[in-house]
Write a protein that holds these residues in place. Structure first.
Motif, PDB file in Angstrom:
ATOM      1  N   ARG A  17     -36.589  14.082 -13.538  1.00  0.00           N
ATOM      2  CA  ARG A  17     -35.678  13.514 -12.540  1.00  0.00           C
ATOM      3  C   ARG A  17     -35.379  12.058 -12.859  1.00  0.00           C
ATOM      4  O   ARG A  17     -34.241  11.594 -12.714  1.00  0.00           O
ATOM      5  CB  ARG A  17     -36.309  13.620 -11.155  1.00  0.00           C
ATOM      6  CG  ARG A  17     -35.448  13.032 -10.035  1.00  0.00           C
ATOM      7  CD  ARG A  17     -36.120  13.266  -8.680  1.00  0.00           C
ATOM      8  NE  ARG A  17     -35.317  12.712  -7.590  1.00  0.00           N
ATOM      9  CZ  ARG A  17     -35.380  11.453  -7.187  1.00  0.00           C
ATOM     10  NH1 ARG A  17     -36.220  10.615  -7.769  1.00  0.00           N
ATOM     11  NH2 ARG A  17     -34.609  11.029  -6.199  1.00  0.00           N
ATOM     12  N   GLU A  18     -36.393  11.330 -13.319  1.00  0.00           N
ATOM     13  CA  GLU A  18     -36.194   9.912 -13.628  1.00  0.00           C
ATOM     14  C   GLU A  18     -35.206   9.739 -14.776  1.00  0.00           C
ATOM     15  O   GLU A  18     -34.384   8.823 -14.769  1.00  0.00           O
ATOM     16  CB  GLU A  18     -37.531   9.241 -13.972  1.00  0.00           C
ATOM     17  CG  GLU A  18     -38.490   9.114 -12.808  1.00  0.00           C
ATOM     18  CD  GLU A  18     -39.307  10.392 -12.599  1.00  0.00           C
ATOM     19  OE1 GLU A  18     -39.093  11.374 -13.367  1.00  0.00           O
ATOM     20  OE2 GLU A  18     -40.127  10.422 -11.673  1.00  0.00           O
ATOM     21  N   VAL A  21     -31.700  10.131 -13.581  1.00  0.00           N
ATOM     22  CA  VAL A  21     -31.243   8.909 -12.909  1.00  0.00           C
ATOM     23  C   VAL A  21     -30.785   7.882 -13.946  1.00  0.00           C
ATOM     24  O   VAL A  21     -29.707   7.280 -13.819  1.00  0.00           O
ATOM     25  CB  VAL A  21     -32.359   8.330 -12.027  1.00  0.00           C
ATOM     26  CG1 VAL A  21     -31.988   6.937 -11.525  1.00  0.00           C
ATOM     27  CG2 VAL A  21     -32.641   9.259 -10.847  1.00  0.00           C
ATOM     28  N   VAL A 188     -27.808   4.500  -7.267  1.00  0.00           N
ATOM     29  CA  VAL A 188     -28.494   5.578  -7.977  1.00  0.00           C
ATOM     30  C   VAL A 188     -29.860   5.115  -8.467  1.00  0.00           C
ATOM     31  O   VAL A 188     -30.879   5.821  -8.326  1.00  0.00           O
ATOM     32  CB  VAL A 188     -27.625   6.068  -9.157  1.00  0.00           C
ATOM     33  CG1 VAL A 188     -28.428   6.974 -10.083  1.00  0.00           C
ATOM     34  CG2 VAL A 188     -26.398   6.800  -8.650  1.00  0.00           C
ATOM     35  N   GLY A 192     -33.118   6.469  -6.691  1.00  0.00           N
ATOM     36  CA  GLY A 192     -33.496   7.596  -7.534  1.00  0.00           C
ATOM     37  C   GLY A 192     -34.628   7.322  -8.491  1.00  0.00           C
ATOM     38  O   GLY A 192     -35.240   8.263  -9.015  1.00  0.00           O
TER      39      GLY A 192
END
Length: 403
Positions: A17-18, A21, A188, A192
């Protein structure tokens, strides 16, 4: 077969997920920067009618890298990466708003872009240094490849979108769009990305050096390390010389040069995608030296004065090979640099590459003044091969710290 032997996959990289981002914010950054510099160039031309000042305005965003890379890079390890990257986006917002609506004279606009651009290497270094933490091993190399492909695509897309926005909304409107993209990127990143700690926090608390002095000290230490210095030169020289050859496309091809330069972007994307995805990690590293040599060999064919199609193919091949060479060096570089100064090391690599490409273009231009554009490209190709041979130990990983 282990993940390291077979290499990472795009599915594994985008499962983070990182990274998603960082990927999204980076795409917005590159596209927005292209729109911003195009809009600034158009704004300066509209106010002055000077093609020279307009061209200077387009290039001015690249000039601060040598200064920022020399004096400010330690900030990439002393400040939390999320805060640093968000600050970079907000600084871009302020810059675009001032350029569009403050009514600044041309000299003040150029100074503003130069001053705020000093921190660009720092923001980029924070992003690059975070990747090995998020995606260790070969996943990091593939992530770098993804960002390189994204950069090429976003540059082309940003220029195309920038032209359309300029036609519809004018330079001020295009700058406002860039500010909006930066606001979106800041959001974002802020919501995020986890708030990772600074890699080298507590320097000031320990009574240490200021940022400028520490940057100079660490840069000296990195360049004094034979392994790191060799890997930096291997990342800087071959690709900078190839870019220098690309700078000769306009005097060589005239109005059709844009097609050859577009081929260079295709080569950049193709080299990253094909070698990053389909060659094993050890294969990429084993091929780093041959790719470096091969990046110069096609340029020798300019001795035959090829036409547009031949020139475009040559530039595509040279760019693809020099880009593929870079991928083979990435894990060695991460292993060779001390972890507490990884951000500064990546920033130094990036700043040196930006500076080297400018120097490569200048040297090719000087050679063309003394000879001819096609001869200058041949000389650049020969210099690329020679540099690769001189750097063969670094390009083969000799002395790199084991992973």
């Amino acid at each position: 077969m282990t993940t390291q032997e077979r290499g990472a996959t795009y599915t594994e990289v985008f499962a983070s997920r990182e990274f998603r981002v960082l990927f999204g914010s980076f795409t917005l950054l590159v596209a927005g920067d292209q729109v911003k510099m195009l809009a600034l160039s158009a704004l300066v031309y509209a106010r002055t009618g000077s093609p020279g000042l307009s061209a200077a305005a387009y290039m001015v965003g690249f000039l601060p890298y040598i200064v920022g890379g020399t004096f400010l890079l330690s900030l990439a390890d002393r400040i939390r990466p999320r805060a640093l990257m968000v600050a970079g986006e907000l600084l871009r917002v302020v810059t675009c708003v001032l350029l569009a609506f403050a009514g600044l004279p041309v000299w003040a606009m150029l100074v503003l872009v130069l001053a705020t651009g000093l921190f660009s290497p720092v923001f980029g270094a924070a992003r690059s240094a975070l990747l090995p933490d998020l995606l260790p091993g070969d996943a990091f190399v593939l992530a770098r490849s993804v960002l390189n492909v994204t950069s090429a695509g976003a540059q082309i897309g940003g220029l195309a979108a920038g032209g359309a926005i300029l036609a519809l909304a004018g330079p001020e409107g295009a700058l406002a769009v860039t500010a909006g993209l930066s606001v979106l990127a800041a959001l974002v990143l802020r919501f995020g990305l986890p708030d990772f700690p600074a890699r080298n926090a507590g320097v000031d608390d320990a009574g240490g050096e200021g940022a400028v002095r520490e940057t100079l000290r660490v840069n000296r230490a990195l360049l004094a390390d034979r392994r790191v210095r060799g890997l930096l030169l291997a990342q800087w020289l071959p690709i900078s010389l190839v870019v220098g050859a690309e700078a000769m496309m306009v005097p060589y091809l005239g109005n059709t040069a844009g097609l050859a330069l577009a081929a260079a972007s295709v080569g950049l994307a193709a080299g990253n995608f094909v070698v990053g995805r389909f060659v094993s990690p050890t294969g990429r590293e084993r091929l780093a030296f041959p790719f470096a040599v091969v990046s110069g060999l096609p340029l020798l064919a300019f001795a035959a004065r090829p036409g547009l199609a031949g020139a475009a193919l040559i530039v595509l091949l040279a760019t693809a090979a020099s880009t593929a060479c870079q991928l083979g060096l990435q894990r060695w570089f991460v292993d060779a640099v001390p972890e507490p100064v990884r951000g500064q090391a990546f920033g130094l690599a990036s700043a040196g590459m930006m500076t080297g490409q400018a120097v490569g273009g200048a040297l090719a231009g000087a050679a063309a003044e003394l000879t001819s554009p096609h001869t200058a490209i041949v000389l650049v190709g020969a210099a690329t091969v020679l540099c690769s041979l001189v750097l063969h130990r670094s390009l083969r990983g000799a002395g790199a710290r084991p992973a």
